[in-house]
Structures are given as C-alpha cells and as structure tokens.
Design a protein around this motif. Structure first.
Motif, short mmCIF file in Angstrom:
data_model
loop_
_atom_site.label_atom_id
_atom_site.label_comp_id
_atom_site.label_asym_id
_atom_site.label_seq_id
_atom_site.Cartn_x
_atom_site.Cartn_y
_atom_site.Cartn_z
N TYR A 47 64.94 68.40 69.77
CA TYR A 47 65.72 67.51 70.64
C TYR A 47 66.57 68.34 71.57
O TYR A 47 66.80 69.52 71.33
N SER B 134 69.92 58.99 64.50
CA SER B 134 70.96 58.55 65.44
C SER B 134 71.35 59.62 66.45
O SER B 134 72.46 59.58 66.98
N SER C 166 71.68 61.69 69.93
CA SER C 166 71.97 61.14 71.27
C SER C 166 70.78 61.22 72.22
O SER C 166 70.72 60.48 73.19
N SER C 167 69.86 62.15 71.99
CA SER C 167 68.66 62.20 72.84
C SER C 167 67.43 62.01 71.97
O SER C 167 67.47 62.27 70.77
N ASN C 168 66.33 61.56 72.55
CA ASN C 168 65.12 61.26 71.79
C ASN C 168 64.45 62.52 71.25
O ASN C 168 64.14 63.43 72.02
N PRO C 169 64.18 62.59 69.93
CA PRO C 169 63.40 63.72 69.40
C PRO C 169 61.99 63.73 70.00
O PRO C 169 61.47 62.69 70.40
N SER C 170 61.37 64.92 70.07
CA SER C 170 60.04 65.06 70.67
C SER C 170 58.95 64.37 69.86
O SER C 170 57.86 64.13 70.36
N PRO D 74 58.61 61.30 66.42
CA PRO D 74 59.37 60.45 65.49
C PRO D 74 59.09 60.79 64.03
O PRO D 74 58.02 61.31 63.69
N THR E 137 55.43 69.58 70.51
CA THR E 137 56.29 68.45 70.18
C THR E 137 56.58 68.38 68.69
O THR E 137 57.63 67.87 68.28
#
Ligand code: NAG
Length: 144
Positions: free
Chosen positions: A38, A108, A110-114, A116, A136
């Motif tokens: 992230y 949670s 703050s930025s989207n992980p590469s 899920p 990724t």
C-alpha cells in the motif's frame, strides 16, 4: 575389557531427537502467507491514530491482515519477512529479508492495498526491498 557403548543405537536416537527439534522450531517460528503493498497516506492508523512517531525510520512497516491483526494486539509487533514466490518467476529479490513493524489494520488502511485479503500489507519501501515493486501480491515466509 570395558563394555563398548551401543553406539549405533545412541546415534540413531540422537538423530531422531535432532530431527524432532528441527521440526518443532521450524513449525513454531516460520509461517507462510501472502503480502500486498500500500502507498501513502499511511496515517491515520488503527494502532496510533494520526501519530506517526511510532513508525520505524526505515519505513519498513506493515498493516496486519485479519489473521495477524489479533484484535489490535499485533500493533507494534515485529516480523521478519521474506519473499518466497509469486505468480510469475523473478519477482522475489533473492536473499532479501526485512524486519517490519505492524502499525495498522489492513482492513482499514487509508489507501487501497494492491491486492485484497492478504496476510499482511507492506509499505512501499518494505515491499520493494524484498520483491519487484511492480508486483501486486507475493508469497511470503514470516516469523515474529
Ligand atoms: C520488474 O517487473 C517489471 C514488469 O514485469 C519488469 O519490466 C522489470 O524489469 C522488473 N524489474 C526488475 C528489477 O526485475
């Protein structure tokens, strides 16, 4: 004449004991899982709110996935992480091992992980130290 000890018998049991010890320590120390990465903003975090002072100056930190998160008890824990494989060969940087600190909860950040649902989500610096940063998701071995 002194009795000679039953040497082959002793050796065999010593070997067995060694093998058991190796297995035990291996199983209890290292786990395998997956890692994504992230990017900033890294704060606020579920561990420390908007306080960035607990972040290691090396920038080697991570957000814990649900299996590692331990209801927040994982905050501040340190893990040794190594890239073992990825979906395509050549992603892992051979021989690279990092020590990371858990600073957040992957669910949670703050930025989207590469990717899920990974075991842990590494900072850009951490990910790029053990793998090609264009990847990724990677397979990792980790131990506390
Ligand atoms: C990282 O991966 C990209 C895309 O697959 C590739 O073009 C690049 O050469 C790789 N970098 C290294 C250092 O292997």
């Amino acid at each position: 004449m002194p009795r000679t000890p039953p040497l082959p018998y002793l050796k065999w049991h010593f070997l067995l004991l060694l093998m058991m010890l190796c297995r035990l320590s291996h199983n209890s120390l290292a786990d395998v899982g997956t890692a994504a990465q992230y990017s900033p903003p890294y704060i606020p975090t579920e561990c420390y709110g908007s306080d960035s002072s607990p972040f290691p100056t090396s920038n080697l930190f991570a957000a814990a996935g649900d299996g590692v998160w331990d209801n927040g008890a994982s905050c501040g824990r340190q893990y040794i992480v190594r890239c073992i494989s990825a979906s395509t060969p050549g992603i892992c940087i051979p021989g690279q091992t990092i020590l990371i600190k858990i600073v957040d909860h992957a669910a949670s950040v703050s930025s989207n992980p590469s990717a899920p649902g990974t075991t842990i989500v590494l900072s850009q610096t951490a990910f790029g130290t053990i793998a090609n940063s264009t990847a990724t998701s990677i397979n990792i071995e980790f131990q506390q």
